[in-house]
Design a protein around this motif. Structure first.
Motif, PDB file in Angstrom:
ATOM      1  N   GLN A  65      22.339 -27.833   2.840  1.00  0.00           N
ATOM      2  CA  GLN A  65      21.911 -28.626   4.170  1.00  0.00           C
ATOM      3  C   GLN A  65      20.784 -27.393   4.599  1.00  0.00           C
ATOM      4  OE1 GLN A  65      23.915 -31.892   6.172  1.00  0.00           O
ATOM      5  NE2 GLN A  65      22.444 -32.331   7.684  1.00  0.00           N
ATOM      6  N   PHE A  66      19.720 -28.008   4.706  1.00  0.00           N
ATOM      7  CA  PHE A  66      18.336 -27.899   4.903  1.00  0.00           C
ATOM      8  C   PHE A  66      18.209 -28.872   6.431  1.00  0.00           C
ATOM      9  CE2 PHE A  66      13.988 -27.183   5.790  1.00  0.00           C
ATOM     10  CZ  PHE A  66      13.322 -25.374   5.586  1.00  0.00           C
ATOM     11  N   SER A  67      17.935 -29.919   6.598  1.00  0.00           N
ATOM     12  CA  SER A  67      16.905 -31.037   7.647  1.00  0.00           C
ATOM     13  C   SER A  67      17.743 -32.209   7.366  1.00  0.00           C
ATOM     14  CB  SER A  67      15.653 -30.239   7.773  1.00  0.00           C
ATOM     15  OG  SER A  67      15.105 -30.940   5.918  1.00  0.00           O
ATOM     16  N   LEU A  68      17.791 -31.991   8.477  1.00  0.00           N
ATOM     17  CA  LEU A  68      17.831 -34.023   8.621  1.00  0.00           C
ATOM     18  C   LEU A  68      16.832 -34.850   9.847  1.00  0.00           C
ATOM     19  CD1 LEU A  68      20.205 -35.802   8.461  1.00  0.00           C
ATOM     20  CD2 LEU A  68      21.110 -35.821  10.675  1.00  0.00           C
ATOM     21  N   TRP A  69      17.067 -36.073   8.177  1.00  0.00           N
ATOM     22  CA  TRP A  69      15.481 -36.554   9.310  1.00  0.00           C
ATOM     23  C   TRP A  69      14.343 -36.200   8.935  1.00  0.00           C
ATOM     24  CZ3 TRP A  69      19.148 -37.081  13.726  1.00  0.00           C
ATOM     25  CH2 TRP A  69      19.999 -38.342  13.827  1.00  0.00           C
ATOM     26  N   PHE A  70      13.482 -34.893   9.773  1.00  0.00           N
ATOM     27  CA  PHE A  70      12.236 -34.617   9.087  1.00  0.00           C
ATOM     28  C   PHE A  70      12.643 -33.118   8.618  1.00  0.00           C
ATOM     29  CE2 PHE A  70      13.009 -36.401  13.395  1.00  0.00           C
ATOM     30  CZ  PHE A  70      12.032 -38.007  13.143  1.00  0.00           C
ATOM     31  N   VAL A  71      11.077 -33.081   8.020  1.00  0.00           N
ATOM     32  CA  VAL A  71      11.497 -31.887   7.080  1.00  0.00           C
ATOM     33  C   VAL A  71       9.937 -30.310   7.539  1.00  0.00           C
ATOM     34  CG1 VAL A  71      10.795 -30.219   4.696  1.00  0.00           C
ATOM     35  CG2 VAL A  71      11.986 -32.148   4.606  1.00  0.00           C
ATOM     36  N   ASP A  72      10.260 -29.886   7.743  1.00  0.00           N
ATOM     37  CA  ASP A  72       9.335 -28.733   8.664  1.00  0.00           C
ATOM     38  C   ASP A  72       8.630 -28.266   7.563  1.00  0.00           C
ATOM     39  OD1 ASP A  72       8.146 -25.780   9.506  1.00  0.00           O
ATOM     40  OD2 ASP A  72       8.437 -26.604  11.512  1.00  0.00           O
ATOM     41  N   GLY A  73       7.084 -27.805   7.377  1.00  0.00           N
ATOM     42  CA  GLY A  73       6.900 -27.271   5.567  1.00  0.00           C
ATOM     43  C   GLY A  73       7.148 -25.889   5.642  1.00  0.00           C
ATOM     44  N   GLN A  74       5.775 -25.529   6.951  1.00  0.00           N
ATOM     45  CA  GLN A  74       6.460 -23.708   6.794  1.00  0.00           C
ATOM     46  C   GLN A  74       7.769 -23.300   7.001  1.00  0.00           C
ATOM     47  OE1 GLN A  74       4.675 -23.635  10.785  1.00  0.00           O
ATOM     48  NE2 GLN A  74       2.855 -23.059   9.527  1.00  0.00           N
ATOM     49  N   ARG A  75       8.904 -24.106   7.531  1.00  0.00           N
ATOM     50  CA  ARG A  75      10.389 -23.534   7.645  1.00  0.00           C
ATOM     51  C   ARG A  75      10.372 -23.496   5.671  1.00  0.00           C
ATOM     52  NH1 ARG A  75      15.026 -26.343   8.881  1.00  0.00           N
ATOM     53  NH2 ARG A  75      17.127 -24.905   8.566  1.00  0.00           N
ATOM     54  N   LEU A  76      10.509 -24.713   5.412  1.00  0.00           N
ATOM     55  CA  LEU A  76      10.435 -24.803   3.930  1.00  0.00           C
ATOM     56  C   LEU A  76      10.599 -24.268   3.090  1.00  0.00           C
ATOM     57  CD1 LEU A  76      12.500 -26.281   2.032  1.00  0.00           C
ATOM     58  CD2 LEU A  76      10.191 -27.755   1.775  1.00  0.00           C
ATOM     59  N   SER A  77       8.602 -23.715   3.230  1.00  0.00           N
ATOM     60  CA  SER A  77       8.167 -22.532   2.638  1.00  0.00           C
ATOM     61  C   SER A  77       8.719 -21.137   2.983  1.00  0.00           C
ATOM     62  CB  SER A  77       6.201 -22.629   2.837  1.00  0.00           C
ATOM     63  OG  SER A  77       6.087 -23.749   2.695  1.00  0.00           O
ATOM     64  N   ALA A  78       8.933 -21.031   4.065  1.00  0.00           N
ATOM     65  CA  ALA A  78       9.479 -19.915   4.527  1.00  0.00           C
ATOM     66  C   ALA A  78      10.586 -19.641   3.132  1.00  0.00           C
ATOM     67  CB  ALA A  78      10.197 -19.187   5.780  1.00  0.00           C
ATOM     68  N   ALA A  79      11.666 -20.607   3.325  1.00  0.00           N
ATOM     69  CA  ALA A  79      13.221 -21.168   2.992  1.00  0.00           C
ATOM     70  C   ALA A  79      13.025 -20.794   1.394  1.00  0.00           C
ATOM     71  CB  ALA A  79      14.091 -22.141   3.477  1.00  0.00           C
ATOM     72  N   LEU A  80      11.641 -21.063   1.485  1.00  0.00           N
ATOM     73  CA  LEU A  80      11.061 -20.745  -0.258  1.00  0.00           C
ATOM     74  C   LEU A  80      11.346 -19.292  -1.019  1.00  0.00           C
ATOM     75  CD1 LEU A  80      10.506 -24.731  -1.504  1.00  0.00           C
ATOM     76  CD2 LEU A  80      12.793 -24.191  -2.127  1.00  0.00           C
ATOM     77  N   ALA A  81      10.347 -19.205  -0.075  1.00  0.00           N
ATOM     78  CA  ALA A  81       9.781 -17.542  -0.342  1.00  0.00           C
ATOM     79  C   ALA A  81      10.790 -16.133  -1.019  1.00  0.00           C
ATOM     80  CB  ALA A  81       9.174 -16.652   0.574  1.00  0.00           C
TER      81      ALA A  81
END
Length: 81
Positions: A65-81
């Motif tokens: 689980q990464f996020s609940l309700w809201f997704v931070d695009g910058q944080r998601l990009s960093a997690a996928l790098a």
């Protein structure tokens, strides 16, 4: 719970504006990073509906689980790098 075989999975519900927002961000980030993604409607699975009820969208990255309700695009990009 078995999630689809994708790096990013978003649990959603029809008619959920937060879900629509999360899907737009996930789609954009995954397109830019080349990561696979999928969405799953919690109302199509009794166990998911029971577990997450009104707690959607829920975003998972690599099965965690990464996020609940809201997704931070910058944080998601960093997690996928």
């Amino acid at each position: 719970m078995t999630l689809p075989d994708a790096r990013v999975v978003v649990l959603v519900r029809q008619g959920c504006h937060l879900c629509d927002d999360a899907l737009a961000i996930v789609s954009d980030v995954c397109t830019r990073t080349g990561a696979t993604w999928a969405s799953l409607d919690v109302d199509d699975d009794e166990r998911l509906r029971a577990e997450f009820t009104d707690h959607v969208p829920v975003t998972f990255v690599d099965g965690t689980q990464f996020s609940l309700w809201f997704v931070d695009g910058q944080r998601l990009s960093a997690a996928l790098a």
